[in-house]
Write a protein that holds these residues in place. Structure first.
Motif, short mmCIF file in Angstrom:
data_model
loop_
_atom_site.label_atom_id
_atom_site.label_comp_id
_atom_site.label_asym_id
_atom_site.label_seq_id
_atom_site.Cartn_x
_atom_site.Cartn_y
_atom_site.Cartn_z
N PHE A 26 0.84 -1.20 0.00
CA PHE A 26 0.00 0.00 0.00
C PHE A 26 0.88 1.25 0.00
O PHE A 26 1.86 1.32 0.73
N LYS A 27 0.48 2.21 -0.83
CA LYS A 27 1.16 3.50 -0.88
C LYS A 27 0.58 4.39 0.21
O LYS A 27 -0.64 4.41 0.40
N VAL A 28 1.43 5.12 0.91
CA VAL A 28 0.98 6.12 1.86
C VAL A 28 1.13 7.46 1.14
O VAL A 28 2.22 7.82 0.69
N VAL A 29 0.00 8.18 1.01
CA VAL A 29 -0.07 9.37 0.19
C VAL A 29 -0.50 10.58 1.03
O VAL A 29 -1.48 10.49 1.78
N LEU A 30 0.23 11.68 0.90
CA LEU A 30 -0.18 12.94 1.50
C LEU A 30 -0.97 13.73 0.48
O LEU A 30 -0.64 13.73 -0.71
N LEU A 31 -2.03 14.40 0.95
CA LEU A 31 -2.89 15.19 0.07
C LEU A 31 -2.70 16.68 0.38
O LEU A 31 -2.55 17.08 1.52
N ARG A 76 0.07 -3.63 4.53
CA ARG A 76 -1.17 -3.01 4.99
C ARG A 76 -1.06 -2.46 6.41
O ARG A 76 -1.41 -1.31 6.68
N ASP A 77 -0.58 -3.26 7.34
CA ASP A 77 -0.53 -2.83 8.75
C ASP A 77 0.42 -1.66 8.95
O ASP A 77 0.10 -0.73 9.70
N VAL A 78 1.57 -1.71 8.32
CA VAL A 78 2.54 -0.62 8.46
C VAL A 78 1.97 0.66 7.85
O VAL A 78 2.05 1.74 8.44
N ALA A 79 1.37 0.55 6.65
CA ALA A 79 0.79 1.72 5.99
C ALA A 79 -0.31 2.33 6.86
O ALA A 79 -0.37 3.55 7.03
N ALA A 80 -1.18 1.50 7.41
CA ALA A 80 -2.28 1.99 8.24
C ALA A 80 -1.73 2.72 9.48
O ALA A 80 -2.25 3.76 9.89
N THR A 81 -0.68 2.18 10.07
CA THR A 81 -0.07 2.81 11.24
C THR A 81 0.53 4.16 10.87
O THR A 81 0.37 5.14 11.60
N LYS A 82 1.23 4.21 9.73
CA LYS A 82 1.82 5.48 9.28
C LYS A 82 0.74 6.53 9.07
O LYS A 82 0.89 7.68 9.50
N VAL A 83 -0.36 6.16 8.41
CA VAL A 83 -1.47 7.09 8.17
C VAL A 83 -1.98 7.62 9.50
O VAL A 83 -2.14 8.84 9.68
N GLU A 84 -2.21 6.74 10.44
CA GLU A 84 -2.73 7.13 11.75
C GLU A 84 -1.76 8.06 12.47
O GLU A 84 -2.17 9.08 13.05
N PRO A 96 -4.70 20.60 9.13
CA PRO A 96 -5.68 19.69 8.52
C PRO A 96 -5.06 18.70 7.52
O PRO A 96 -5.77 18.11 6.72
N LEU A 97 -3.75 18.50 7.56
CA LEU A 97 -3.07 17.62 6.61
C LEU A 97 -3.76 16.26 6.53
O LEU A 97 -4.06 15.65 7.56
N GLN A 98 -4.03 15.81 5.32
CA GLN A 98 -4.65 14.51 5.11
C GLN A 98 -3.61 13.51 4.61
O GLN A 98 -2.77 13.84 3.79
N CYS A 99 -3.73 12.29 5.09
CA CYS A 99 -2.84 11.20 4.70
C CYS A 99 -3.73 9.98 4.49
O CYS A 99 -4.57 9.67 5.33
N VAL A 100 -3.54 9.31 3.35
CA VAL A 100 -4.36 8.14 3.04
C VAL A 100 -3.47 7.01 2.54
O VAL A 100 -2.29 7.23 2.23
N MET A 101 -4.03 5.81 2.47
CA MET A 101 -3.31 4.69 1.88
C MET A 101 -4.10 4.15 0.72
O MET A 101 -5.32 4.16 0.71
#
Length: 104
Positions: A26-31, A76-84, A96-101
Protein backbone atom coordinates in the motif's frame (compact mmCIF):
# COMPACT_ATOMS: atom_id res chain seq x y z
CA UNK A 1 12.09 -26.49 -1.60
CA UNK A 2 11.50 -29.98 -2.85
CA UNK A 3 8.32 -31.87 -2.21
CA UNK A 4 8.60 -34.56 0.41
CA UNK A 5 7.14 -38.00 -0.26
CA UNK A 6 4.89 -39.38 2.45
CA UNK A 7 3.84 -42.97 2.69
CA UNK A 8 0.24 -44.08 3.28
CA UNK A 9 0.30 -47.89 3.35
CA UNK A 10 1.68 -49.00 -0.02
CA UNK A 11 1.06 -45.67 -1.75
CA UNK A 12 3.48 -42.78 -1.92
CA UNK A 13 1.91 -39.34 -2.35
CA UNK A 14 3.63 -36.05 -2.99
CA UNK A 15 2.98 -33.25 -0.60
CA UNK A 16 3.15 -29.96 -2.46
CA UNK A 17 4.69 -26.98 -0.83
CA UNK A 18 2.20 -24.16 -0.44
CA UNK A 19 3.08 -21.21 -2.64
CA UNK A 20 3.11 -18.06 -0.54
CA UNK A 21 2.35 -14.85 -2.37
CA UNK A 22 3.95 -11.66 -1.13
CA UNK A 23 1.54 -9.51 0.87
CA UNK A 24 -0.27 -6.72 -0.98
CA UNK A 25 1.54 -3.42 -0.69
CA UNK A 26 0.00 0.00 0.00
CA UNK A 27 1.16 3.50 -0.88
CA UNK A 28 0.98 6.12 1.86
CA UNK A 29 -0.07 9.37 0.19
CA UNK A 30 -0.18 12.94 1.50
CA UNK A 31 -2.89 15.19 0.07
CA UNK A 32 -2.53 18.92 -0.54
CA UNK A 33 -4.52 21.51 1.36
CA UNK A 34 -4.37 25.30 1.49
CA UNK A 35 -3.59 25.56 5.20
CA UNK A 36 -0.80 23.18 6.29
CA UNK A 37 2.59 24.95 6.12
CA UNK A 38 5.11 23.48 3.70
CA UNK A 39 7.76 23.32 6.42
CA UNK A 40 5.45 21.19 8.60
CA UNK A 41 4.88 18.78 5.69
CA UNK A 42 8.64 18.44 5.18
CA UNK A 43 9.08 17.76 8.91
CA UNK A 44 6.32 15.11 8.90
CA UNK A 45 7.90 13.33 5.92
CA UNK A 46 11.31 13.34 7.60
CA UNK A 47 9.93 12.26 10.96
CA UNK A 48 7.48 9.54 9.92
CA UNK A 49 9.02 8.26 6.68
CA UNK A 50 12.73 8.56 7.52
CA UNK A 51 13.51 10.70 4.47
CA UNK A 52 16.39 13.15 4.30
CA UNK A 53 15.54 16.83 4.01
CA UNK A 54 16.10 17.00 0.25
CA UNK A 55 13.87 13.98 -0.47
CA UNK A 56 11.22 15.25 1.95
CA UNK A 57 11.25 18.63 0.22
CA UNK A 58 10.82 16.99 -3.20
CA UNK A 59 7.82 14.97 -1.93
CA UNK A 60 6.33 18.12 -0.35
CA UNK A 61 6.69 20.00 -3.65
CA UNK A 62 4.95 17.14 -5.47
CA UNK A 63 2.09 17.34 -2.97
CA UNK A 64 1.95 21.12 -3.42
CA UNK A 65 2.07 21.09 -7.24
CA UNK A 66 0.17 17.91 -8.09
CA UNK A 67 -2.17 17.65 -5.12
CA UNK A 68 -0.70 14.42 -3.78
CA UNK A 69 2.60 12.73 -3.12
CA UNK A 70 3.66 9.20 -2.21
CA UNK A 71 5.77 9.02 0.94
CA UNK A 72 6.38 5.27 0.90
CA UNK A 73 5.04 1.81 0.08
CA UNK A 74 4.41 -0.64 2.92
CA UNK A 75 2.44 -3.70 3.95
CA UNK A 76 -1.17 -3.01 4.99
CA UNK A 77 -0.53 -2.83 8.75
CA UNK A 78 2.54 -0.62 8.46
CA UNK A 79 0.79 1.72 5.99
CA UNK A 80 -2.28 1.99 8.24
CA UNK A 81 -0.07 2.81 11.24
CA UNK A 82 1.82 5.48 9.28
CA UNK A 83 -1.47 7.09 8.17
CA UNK A 84 -2.73 7.13 11.75
CA UNK A 85 0.52 8.60 13.10
CA UNK A 86 0.68 11.35 10.46
CA UNK A 87 -2.96 12.39 10.87
CA UNK A 88 -2.65 12.34 14.67
CA UNK A 89 0.54 14.44 14.56
CA UNK A 90 -1.07 16.93 12.17
CA UNK A 91 -4.19 17.31 14.34
CA UNK A 92 -2.14 17.72 17.52
CA UNK A 93 -0.24 20.49 15.72
CA UNK A 94 -3.47 22.14 14.54
CA UNK A 95 -3.09 21.30 10.85
CA UNK A 96 -5.68 19.69 8.52
CA UNK A 97 -3.07 17.62 6.61
CA UNK A 98 -4.65 14.51 5.11
CA UNK A 99 -2.84 11.20 4.70
CA UNK A 100 -4.36 8.14 3.04
CA UNK A 101 -3.31 4.69 1.88
CA UNK A 102 -3.97 3.14 -1.52
CA UNK A 103 -3.21 -0.31 -2.83
CA UNK A 104 0.01 -0.19 -4.85
Amino acid sequence: MATLPTTHGDTVTERQEQQLKPPPMFKVVLLNDDFTPMEFVVFVIQEHFNKDRETATQIMLKVHREGRGVCGVYTRDVAATKVEQVVSHARQSGHPLQCVMEEA
